[in-house]
Design a protein around this motif. Structure first.
Motif, PDB file in Angstrom:
ATOM      1  N   GLU A  52      12.776  34.430  30.726  1.00  0.00           N
ATOM      2  CA  GLU A  52      13.628  33.986  31.819  1.00  0.00           C
ATOM      3  C   GLU A  52      13.340  34.725  33.125  1.00  0.00           C
ATOM      4  N   ASN A  53      12.738  35.899  33.059  1.00  0.00           N
ATOM      5  CA  ASN A  53      12.572  36.727  34.240  1.00  0.00           C
ATOM      6  C   ASN A  53      11.261  36.430  34.954  1.00  0.00           C
ATOM      7  N   ALA A  54      11.184  36.842  36.197  1.00  0.00           N
ATOM      8  CA  ALA A  54       9.999  36.606  37.017  1.00  0.00           C
ATOM      9  C   ALA A  54       8.755  37.186  36.354  1.00  0.00           C
ATOM     10  N   GLY A  55       7.707  36.411  36.320  1.00  0.00           N
ATOM     11  CA  GLY A  55       6.431  36.881  35.796  1.00  0.00           C
ATOM     12  C   GLY A  55       6.277  36.768  34.303  1.00  0.00           C
ATOM     13  N   GLU A  56       7.322  36.388  33.570  1.00  0.00           N
ATOM     14  CA  GLU A  56       7.234  36.370  32.114  1.00  0.00           C
ATOM     15  C   GLU A  56       6.625  35.080  31.556  1.00  0.00           C
ATOM     16  N   GLY A  57       6.583  34.037  32.341  1.00  0.00           N
ATOM     17  CA  GLY A  57       5.997  32.797  31.863  1.00  0.00           C
ATOM     18  C   GLY A  57       4.495  32.912  31.711  1.00  0.00           C
ATOM     19  N   ASN A  58       3.967  32.306  30.662  1.00  0.00           N
ATOM     20  CA  ASN A  58       2.526  32.234  30.455  1.00  0.00           C
ATOM     21  C   ASN A  58       1.975  30.955  31.077  1.00  0.00           C
ATOM     22  N   VAL A  59       0.732  31.004  31.535  1.00  0.00           N
ATOM     23  CA  VAL A  59       0.006  29.790  31.870  1.00  0.00           C
ATOM     24  C   VAL A  59      -0.772  29.395  30.621  1.00  0.00           C
ATOM     25  N   ILE A  60      -0.365  28.296  29.993  1.00  0.00           N
ATOM     26  CA  ILE A  60      -0.987  27.819  28.752  1.00  0.00           C
ATOM     27  C   ILE A  60      -1.530  26.434  29.054  1.00  0.00           C
ATOM     28  N   SER A  61      -2.836  26.351  29.294  1.00  0.00           N
ATOM     29  CA  SER A  61      -3.387  25.130  29.842  1.00  0.00           C
ATOM     30  C   SER A  61      -4.832  24.951  29.406  1.00  0.00           C
ATOM     31  N   PRO A 100      12.797  27.352  14.155  1.00  0.00           N
ATOM     32  CA  PRO A 100      14.004  27.140  14.956  1.00  0.00           C
ATOM     33  C   PRO A 100      14.400  28.352  15.773  1.00  0.00           C
ATOM     34  N   ASP A 101      13.937  29.527  15.423  1.00  0.00           N
ATOM     35  CA  ASP A 101      14.350  30.734  16.140  1.00  0.00           C
ATOM     36  C   ASP A 101      13.398  31.108  17.266  1.00  0.00           C
ATOM     37  N   LEU A 102      12.364  30.327  17.519  1.00  0.00           N
ATOM     38  CA  LEU A 102      11.410  30.647  18.576  1.00  0.00           C
ATOM     39  C   LEU A 102      12.041  30.423  19.936  1.00  0.00           C
ATOM     40  N   GLN A 103      11.835  31.355  20.851  1.00  0.00           N
ATOM     41  CA  GLN A 103      12.219  31.192  22.234  1.00  0.00           C
ATOM     42  C   GLN A 103      10.948  30.915  23.035  1.00  0.00           C
ATOM     43  N   ALA A 104      10.906  29.785  23.743  1.00  0.00           N
ATOM     44  CA  ALA A 104       9.768  29.440  24.579  1.00  0.00           C
ATOM     45  C   ALA A 104      10.303  28.974  25.926  1.00  0.00           C
ATOM     46  N   ASN A 105      10.114  29.773  26.965  1.00  0.00           N
ATOM     47  CA  ASN A 105      10.720  29.495  28.255  1.00  0.00           C
ATOM     48  C   ASN A 105       9.717  29.689  29.396  1.00  0.00           C
ATOM     49  N   ASN A 106       9.803  28.788  30.362  1.00  0.00           N
ATOM     50  CA  ASN A 106       9.110  28.927  31.641  1.00  0.00           C
ATOM     51  C   ASN A 106       7.602  29.074  31.517  1.00  0.00           C
TER      52      ASN A 106
END
Length: 360
Positions: free
Chosen positions: A331-340, A353-359
């Motif tokens: 959720e915080n700045a810079g924590e998102g990955n570029v997955i492309s 079901p317990d995985l968190q995947a955000n931003n």
């Protein structure tokens, strides 16, 4: 002292001149040597005084921490080819490739080449070699492991694992293997601390009993400059390992994890994963889940700019059965990955079901 070795030379606005950089590296190397027994490798021979094998045996005979330095005459790369496997490290040791006089910032000139061996590993750290350091060496052509970590709090920085100083592939079976071991550091937040881990069957393998490790600032599966794919079959495996951090929220903590290749085995494709999380099995056949792992701020499937595709052949992040409570992004700045740019999947979930995947 170790913090001094980690001086950040990556700022492009730096005013340091090349001569001053060389003087600074030499000064830091000398300063960090003052507190340790020093052993100097002076040749590329396999045995005898001044050889790396001799230095390893001398270090193991010393109950205190030892620093292995290098002062090999002539211009590098200095290629050391063992004719039999080295003894494992049984006491804390600092292998300091920065100390070689012709070291160049961000490019090791000490090469440990296992091409003369079969069924062998490069550097092995036992449970009594905690707090060891491997700095600025190239490790290539070992069928088993380039580096095998069993001891805790081992640091691997500034190394080329699976590639030589010219960027030519010299595959290891597994580049860096970590088992029954915690609190290890692979890479860091400057050019001098960045590892390039490419061309191996497996780049990094966290096995059961490992955890609380940090992987940051590395090029995994790319060429030395991060612009082209060199690959590992599996770039990073987390198998029954817990609470590891892969990347971070700042640019300097970012790993480039790209170029993993697939291979046909018995009629089906294997490999091609950027990061795979799954269960692992201990030597006593106990299954261990992968949990609490955090994957943030990385480029997965792109080059160092984040704008050109260097696909992982199968997928960017594979979350398989036997993994739970892991996080990809944040959720915080810079924590998102570029997955492309990856082959089949960006992020693949296999019942999590317990995985968190955000931003991302």
């Amino acid at each position: 002292m170790r913090a001094l070795l980690r001086a950040d030379f990556s700022d492009p606005s730096s005013k340091l001149k090349p001569l001053f950089q060389a003087i600074l590296v030499l000064t830091l190397s000398l300063m960090t040597s003052l507190s340790f027994a020093q052993i100097t490798v002076t040749n590329t021979d396999d045995t005898g005084t001044g050889s790396l094998r001799w230095a390893i045996d001398q270090a193991n005979a010393n109950i205190d921490e030892t620093e292995i330095e290098f002062d090999i005459p002539g211009s590098g790369p200095h290629i050391i080819q063992p004719q039999s496997q080295y003894n494992s490290f049984t006491t804390p040791v600092r292998i300091n490739g920065l100390s070689e006089p012709d070291y160049s910032l961000g490019s090791p000139v000490i090469v440990i080449d296992g091409s003369q061996l079969t069924d062998a590993s490069g550097l092995v750290f036992t449970g009594s070699a905690d707090n060891s350091l491997v700095l600025a060496v190239s490790i290539i052509n070992f069928e088993n492991y380039g580096i095998r970590i069993v001891g805790d709090a081992i640091t691997i920085e500034g190394c080329f694992i699976g590639v030589d100083p010219d960027g030519i592939a010299g595959p290891n079976g597994v580049g860096i293997s970590v088992i029954n071991s915690t609190n290890n550091q692979i890479g860091g937040t400057s050019i001098s601390r960045r590892n390039v881990i490419s061309a191996n069957r497996v780049g990094i393998d966290f096995e059961p009993g490992s955890g609380l490790n940090i992987v940051e600032g590395n090029y995994i599966g790319t060429t030395l400059d991060g612009t082209q794919a060199l690959g590992n079959k599996f770039n990073l495996q987390i198998r029954g390992s817990v609470d590891n951090r892969i990347g971070g929220s700042t640019d300097l903590q970012r790993n480039i994890i790209s170029g993993a290749y697939t291979e046909e085995v018995d009629g089906r494709l294997e490999g091609g994963s950027g990061i795979v999380l799954t269960a692992g099995t201990t030597s006593s056949d106990t299954e261990v889940v992968s949990s609490g792992n955090v994957i943030t701020g990385n480029y997965i499937g792109t080059d160092v700019t984040g704008s050109a595709a260097l696909p992982n052949g199968r997928g960017g992040v594979l979350i398989l059965f036997g993994s739970t409570d892991n996080r990809v992004g944040g959720e915080n700045a810079g924590e998102g990955n570029v997955i492309s740019g990856n082959g089949q999947y960006g992020v693949y979930f296999q019942g999590n079901p317990d995985l968190q995947a955000n931003n991302n």
